[in-house]
Design a protein around this motif. Structure first.
Motif, short mmCIF file in Angstrom:
data_model
loop_
_atom_site.label_atom_id
_atom_site.label_comp_id
_atom_site.label_asym_id
_atom_site.label_seq_id
_atom_site.Cartn_x
_atom_site.Cartn_y
_atom_site.Cartn_z
N VAL A 1 32.51 53.27 52.23
CA VAL A 1 33.50 53.08 51.17
C VAL A 1 34.25 54.39 50.96
O VAL A 1 33.64 55.45 50.81
CB VAL A 1 32.80 52.63 49.87
N GLN A 2 35.57 54.33 50.94
CA GLN A 2 36.39 55.53 50.84
C GLN A 2 36.64 55.98 49.40
O GLN A 2 36.81 57.16 49.13
CB GLN A 2 37.74 55.30 51.54
N ILE B 1 33.05 41.51 48.76
CA ILE B 1 33.66 42.22 47.63
C ILE B 1 33.48 43.72 47.77
O ILE B 1 34.41 44.51 47.56
CB ILE B 1 33.04 41.71 46.30
N MET B 2 32.27 44.12 48.18
CA MET B 2 32.01 45.55 48.35
C MET B 2 32.80 46.13 49.52
O MET B 2 33.32 47.25 49.45
CB MET B 2 30.51 45.78 48.55
N SER B 3 32.92 45.38 50.62
CA SER B 3 33.66 45.86 51.79
C SER B 3 35.14 46.05 51.50
O SER B 3 35.81 46.84 52.16
CB SER B 3 33.50 44.87 52.95
N THR B 4 35.64 45.32 50.51
CA THR B 4 37.04 45.45 50.13
C THR B 4 37.22 46.40 48.95
O THR B 4 38.30 46.48 48.37
CB THR B 4 37.65 44.07 49.81
N GLU C 1 41.68 40.29 52.63
CA GLU C 1 40.23 40.38 52.82
C GLU C 1 39.90 40.84 54.24
O GLU C 1 39.09 41.74 54.43
CB GLU C 1 39.59 39.01 52.59
N TRP C 2 40.53 40.20 55.20
CA TRP C 2 40.21 40.51 56.60
C TRP C 2 40.58 41.93 56.98
O TRP C 2 39.80 42.63 57.62
CB TRP C 2 40.90 39.50 57.52
N ILE C 3 41.75 42.37 56.57
CA ILE C 3 42.20 43.73 56.91
C ILE C 3 41.25 44.76 56.34
O ILE C 3 40.83 45.70 57.03
CB ILE C 3 43.63 43.98 56.39
N ALA C 4 40.89 44.62 55.06
CA ALA C 4 40.04 45.61 54.41
C ALA C 4 38.66 45.66 55.04
O ALA C 4 38.06 46.74 55.16
CB ALA C 4 39.93 45.29 52.92
N GLN C 5 38.14 44.51 55.45
CA GLN C 5 36.80 44.48 56.03
C GLN C 5 36.80 44.91 57.50
O GLN C 5 35.79 45.39 58.01
CB GLN C 5 36.22 43.07 55.93
N THR D 1 40.94 50.17 54.53
CA THR D 1 41.10 49.90 53.10
C THR D 1 42.22 50.74 52.50
O THR D 1 42.46 50.67 51.30
CB THR D 1 39.79 50.17 52.34
N ASN D 2 42.91 51.53 53.32
CA ASN D 2 44.03 52.32 52.82
C ASN D 2 45.12 51.38 52.30
O ASN D 2 45.60 50.52 53.05
CB ASN D 2 44.59 53.20 53.92
N PRO D 3 45.52 51.51 51.03
CA PRO D 3 46.45 50.54 50.43
C PRO D 3 47.77 50.41 51.18
O PRO D 3 48.24 49.29 51.42
CB PRO D 3 46.66 51.07 49.01
#
Length: 716
Positions: free
Chosen positions: A32-33, A147-150, A497-501, A505-507
């Protein structure tokens, strides 16, 4: 000592390469960043759960893997409910917490639903995961890890979720020799030769991935079925797979070849009304269930594209499906009967034939039969109007069949995110029984109170290290699972969801990648089959454009059958003046689509033979619009290339390089599609290319001379 260090270094390097390959899919559990979020997650590293089943052992292992990956902390699992901050996992009867809801409310969550709820007790934050079954707990844990991965906060979390569709399924078109029909990611992951004694660890990771998105059924073999899989020796192999999948909530289905009683049973007939045939299937079903008590049932392709079926014996689909249903019914098994049928002997428009064959049979199928219907009436085209059987079969459960593997969408070399296409179909209003009865409401049972409901996706999974060939093709597998759980989810949410996981997670990078994904399907439609064109791909292999092809053994395998270009215009007239396929839709749809001036532009050539000079809403001719659409498709891929370059620092090097190369291939092939199609259609329109449309790089004769005898995916 130096040798040992070198070995360790190589081992670490191999793990790093695996991590960057995409093998871990959306379950990579990256660090997590966001520091504040990571610190808050560490408060939940104490977990209470009674580990008393194979599924709970899986939960423990998944939590251990996820927490060490995302936070660097090892979780501590206890049986004692008296903890401070942490996670409490258990059945509702074990938790016995009034705050979870009344028994009636909890019962409504069913066998697969779950509830996540964070509460503060004596100043300590606790997150409860409750369900009625262990499989529900597994789904709840995977939702927590999503949820945590995102990188979302866990405080004040309150989620109650259950699947809208009962059967959430992958259909593998895998052959027993490990080829995959219409598969573009390597060979089959099923090694039938080494089963049942050697069970590959990859099957575990496959099961984890499916369970994480709620997929609960898998058909292991090709719908162009091989009866060998029903022999005793192969059923022992299937049993090994079923035993592995069971703790993940996944049931195994098999494709049943209708002529199996002849091919492996020694009978002289497979007539579904023959007593010996009925008895053979009863005995075969009993044998299967003696090995696999929770066997899901049979998926059947019959009397379609040369496959044997009840019509070989003068019977109909009801006769065939109900005979198999009777064999499975004592064991609570299902028959999934595919509605993809058309006959060379029938001169009728191929679009109309499934409706004509099945609607008269509505209400005659056994209660454990579902019809599996493709999203459109032709064959997984880049864009299709929804199949008219959705809404027409009011007494027979109809489930959705989408295709994840990109048979008509550039294979695994083209980036095409399919969730927008799925949404377009699911959102379509059937007007049956009334306005607002979307396809989603039909398949989830809301419109007609179906006893069984489901959604299937033709799997795009193979032996490639990243499973799906193109890294972004993973998103289509993910989207299938999420939409089968909740067919109202938006394409944007699923992409987020898919991108973040999976990637970052960079916005800023997430938003750019989402832009690429959300425009990708429209781009593909534009450079392949804009404005309602369809089925103009290369013959057999379906690779690249071949709108000129007209030498097939049957008329409706020719590209010219579908576009019907001539000097007056282009498109298949399915209005009252043509094949009248539009009569199979509800009246409001007929009225809108029958009129060339009111039909949506995207369906024009599907239902009208459109004059080249027809003036469209923008004041330009159909030919000008068609030409511009092809150019827009090419320009769209070029824009995707530029956007992808801008996120280089936020995605891993290996995947960045792979996608960069694949986008280059896609751009070249988009140009090929544009050039070949416009060069061919121009021989009919006799009109110049409008301003802004790049002229073809080669002559029409060059494009017609191209040959691809070894294009992948033919399954032999």
């Amino acid at each position: 000592m130096r040798g040992i260090f070198f070995t360790i270094a190589l081992w670490a390097l191999s793990l790093s390469a695996l991590a960057e390959s995409g093998y871990h899919l959306w379950l990579r559990y990256a660090q997590v960043q966001n520091a504040a979020i990571k610190n808050s997650y560490r408060l939940f590293s104490s977990v209470v759960m009674k580990e008393n089943s194979p599924t709970r052992t899986i939960i423990r292992k998944e939590l251990e893997r996820a927490f060490i990956g995302m936070t660097g902390y090892k979780i501590l699992i206890k049986n004692d409910l008296a903890i401070g901050n942490g996670i409490v996992i258990g059945l509702f009867t074990e938790l016995n917490l009034d705050s979870f809801g009344t028994p009636e409310e909890l019962k409504r969550l069913g066998n697969e639903g779950f509830k996540l709820k964070s509460v503060t007790i004596s100043g300590k934050t606790q997150l409860f995961i409750g369900a009625n079954t262990d499989i529900g707990l597994l789904y709840g844990v995977f939702r927590l890890l999503q949820i945590m991965s995102t990188e979302q906060p866990l405080a004040k979390l309150s989620i109650e979720s259950k699947p809208r569709l009962q059967l959430r399924m992958l259909n593998h078109w895998d052959n027993l020799n490990r080829t995959v029909e219409r598969g573009y990611a390597g060979n089959s992951i099923w090694n039938w030769h080494t089963l049942p004694d050697y069970v590959d660890d990859r099957y575990v990771d496959y099961a984890r991935a499916n369970a994480s998105i709620g997929i609960n059924a898998v058909s292991l073999t090709n719908v162009n079925a091989n009866a060998t899989v029903l022999t005793t020796a192969y059923l022992q192999k299937v049993k090994a797979m079923a035993d592995l999948f069971r703790p993940y909530g996944i049931k195994v289905f098999l494709t049943a070849r209708f002529s199996a009683p002849i091919e492996i049973g020694g009978l002289q007939t497979a007539d579904p009304l023959n007593a010996q045939v009925k008895d053979w299937w009863m005995q075969k079903a009993a044998e299967i269930y003696s090995q696999i008590p929770d066997f899901g049932g049979f998926l059947v392709k019959a009397n379609s594209e040369g496959q044997p079926g009840p019509q070989n014996y003068g019977r109909n689909h009801v006769d065939g499906a109900n005979m198999l249903a009777a064999a499975l019914q004592p064991h609570n098994g299902l028959v999934i009967w595919r509605a993809f049928v058309y006959s060379n002997e029938t001169p009728e428009d191929r679009y109309k034939q499934p409706y004509q064959e099945f609607v008269p049979l509505d209400g005659q199928f056994a209660s454990n039969v579902l019809l599996q219907v493709k999203n459109g009436a032709i064959d997984f085209q880049p864009r299709e109007p929804f199949h008219p059987l959705f809404g027409a079969m009011q007494k027979t459960p109809v489930m959705m069949e989408f295709q994840l593997t990109q048979e008509y969408l550039g294979f695994a070399t083209h980036l095409v995110y399919l969730a927008p296409m799925f949404r377009e179909v699911l959102d379509a209003d059937t007007y049956r029984p009334h306005k607002g009865s979307s396809v989603a409401r039909v398949i989830d049972g809301s419109s007609f109170d179906y006893k069984h409901t489901g959604m299937a996706g033709v799997a795009n999974i193979g032996s490639d290290l990243n499973w799906t060939g193109h890294p972004f093709a993973q998103a289509n597998w993910y989207a299938l699972g999420r939409l089968a759980w909740n067919p109202d989810l938006s394409s944007e949410i699923i992409a987020d969801e898919w991108i973040a996981q999976t990637l970052t997670t960079n916005p800023q990078a997430k938003n750019i990648i989402k832009r690429i994904m959300l425009q990708s399907h429209e781009n593909a439609v534009n450079y392949m089959t804009p404005l309602g064109l369809h089925h103009i791909m290369g013959y057999g292999h379906h690779y690249g454009p071949a709108p000129w092809f007209n030498k097939a053994s049957r008329e409706d395998w020719n590209c010219t059958y579908f576009h019907r270009a001539d000097t007056t215009g282009i498109g298949f007239d399915r209005t009252k003046n043509g094949s009248n396929a539009l009569s199979q839709y509800a009246e409001p749809i007929q009225q809108k689509w029958e009129n060339i001036n009111t039909i949506d532009d995207k369906w024009l050539a599907w239902f009208h033979h459109v004059p080249w000079h027809f003036t469209m809403d923008n004041g330009q001719t159909f030919w000008a619009n068609l030409s511009h659409k092809y150019q827009e498709g090419v320009n769209g891929v070029r824009a995707m290339q530029q956007l992808w370059q801008s996120v280089q620092q936020h995605v891993n090097e290996a995947q960045f390089k792979q996608v960069t190369m694949l986008l280059h291939v896609q751009q070249q092939e988009a140009v090929w599609w544009k050039d070949a199609c416009l060069a061919y259609f121009q021989t009919f329109s006799k009109l110049p290319l409008p301003k802004g449309v790049e002229p073809p790089l080669h002559t029409l004769q060059y494009y017609q001379s191209l040959s691809f005898p070894y294009a992948p995916g033919n399954g032999h």
